[in-house]
Write an enzyme that holds these catalytic residues in place. Structure first.
Site, PDB file in Angstrom:
ATOM      1  N   SER A   1       0.847  -1.191   0.000  1.00 18.82           N
ATOM      2  CA  SER A   1       0.000   0.000   0.000  1.00 18.82           C
ATOM      3  C   SER A   1       0.879   1.236   0.000  1.00 18.82           C
ATOM      4  CB  SER A   1      -0.892   0.015   1.250  1.00 18.82           C
ATOM      5  OG  SER A   1      -1.526   1.275   1.410  1.00 18.82           O
TER       6      SER A   1
ATOM      7  N   TYR B   1      -1.060  -0.232  10.613  1.00 24.05           N
ATOM      8  CA  TYR B   1      -1.363  -0.607   9.230  1.00 24.05           C
ATOM      9  C   TYR B   1      -0.233  -0.166   8.306  1.00 24.05           C
ATOM     10  CZ  TYR B   1      -3.415  -0.860   4.613  1.00 24.05           C
ATOM     11  OH  TYR B   1      -3.623  -1.141   3.282  1.00 24.05           O
TER      12      TYR B   1
END
Length: 249
Positions: free
Chosen positions: A136, A149
């Protein structure tokens, strides 16, 4: 010769879209996920000869290894591993965040990914296959509430680069695909089912779709064997880079 891809997290989003893209391109797919009903619906859609369901939680190593051992002959020789399963949980600052959410992200985004990857490396090396890890932009660009995250995705990116180095000379290709804003169930999961928050995030933003990312996975996987894309960062045109935060007391 028909090639086989194993795609984790295939019950929705990028994983389901990638399974459809690969079957459309003539591949077989092994689709994994926790929700048996969704997996079976996907297999029914794609055709039993084209798709094989492996229902397990990626955090359950014993179940994962049992599923690999039970792969039928037509699906046993994996040419491509797509490590797509992953999640974000919570939007709070670190000092207020849930430690349980943090552990779930680490176990899902990091531990399960490396365990499955190592389990399949002998087959991938034998077949000169490929590994595509879904990271990501959060692994490169921090933002408030991104804490674990973002850290977990930074691991995925760096692990991909290290894996590529270790596999030098084997013919195995390794790529980290790093998407920006894409509208899937991601935000619903992150906000524990807050549909309003999800709608607000994507409203008017023209985010990427699961199909957009599936097309990039397909592109990377089907390049000539002598080419390797190390990292692929992709965003919608509406998303770019923000300024630094400045606190003025």
């Amino acid at each position: 010769m028909t090639r086989t891809a194993l795609i984790t997290g295939a019950t929705s989003g990028f994983g389901a879209a990638a399974a459809r893209r690969f079957v459309a391109g003539g591949w077989r797919v092994i689709v994994t996920g926790r929700r048996a009903d969704r997996l079976q619906a996907l297999v029914d859609e794609l055709g039993a000869g084209n798709a094989h369901p492996a229902c397990f939680d990626v955090r359950d190593e014993a179940a994962m290894r049992a599923a690999l051992a039970a792969l039928p002959g037509d699906f046993a020789n994996v040419d491509l591993l797509v490590n797509n399963a992953g999640l974000a949980l919570g939007t709070l600052a670190a000092q207020n965040a849930s430690l349980d959410d943090w552990r779930t992200m680490i176990d899902t985004n990091i531990t399960s990914l490396v365990v499955l990857t190592q389990a399949l490396l002998p087959t991938l090396i034998e077949r000169k296959g490929a590994v595509i890890n879904i990271s990501s932009i959060a692994g490169s660009y921090p933002y408030p509430g991104g804490n674990v995250y973002g850290g977990s995705k930074a691991f995925v990116t760096q692990f991909s680069l290290g894996l590529r180095s270790d596999l030098h000379g084997t013919g195995v290709r390794v790529t980290s695909i790093e998407p920006g804003m894409a509208e899937t169930e991601f935000t619903l999961v992150r906000t524990h089912g807050d549909q309003l928050a999800s709608d607000k995030l994507y409203a008017g933003a023209q985010p990427m779709t699961a199909e957009d990312i599936a097309e990039q996975i397909w592109h990377v996987a089907t390049l000539p064997a002598h080419l390797n894309i190390n990292r692929l960062e992709i965003m919608p045109v509406t998303q770019s880079f923000a300024g630094f935060q400045v606190f003025r007391g």
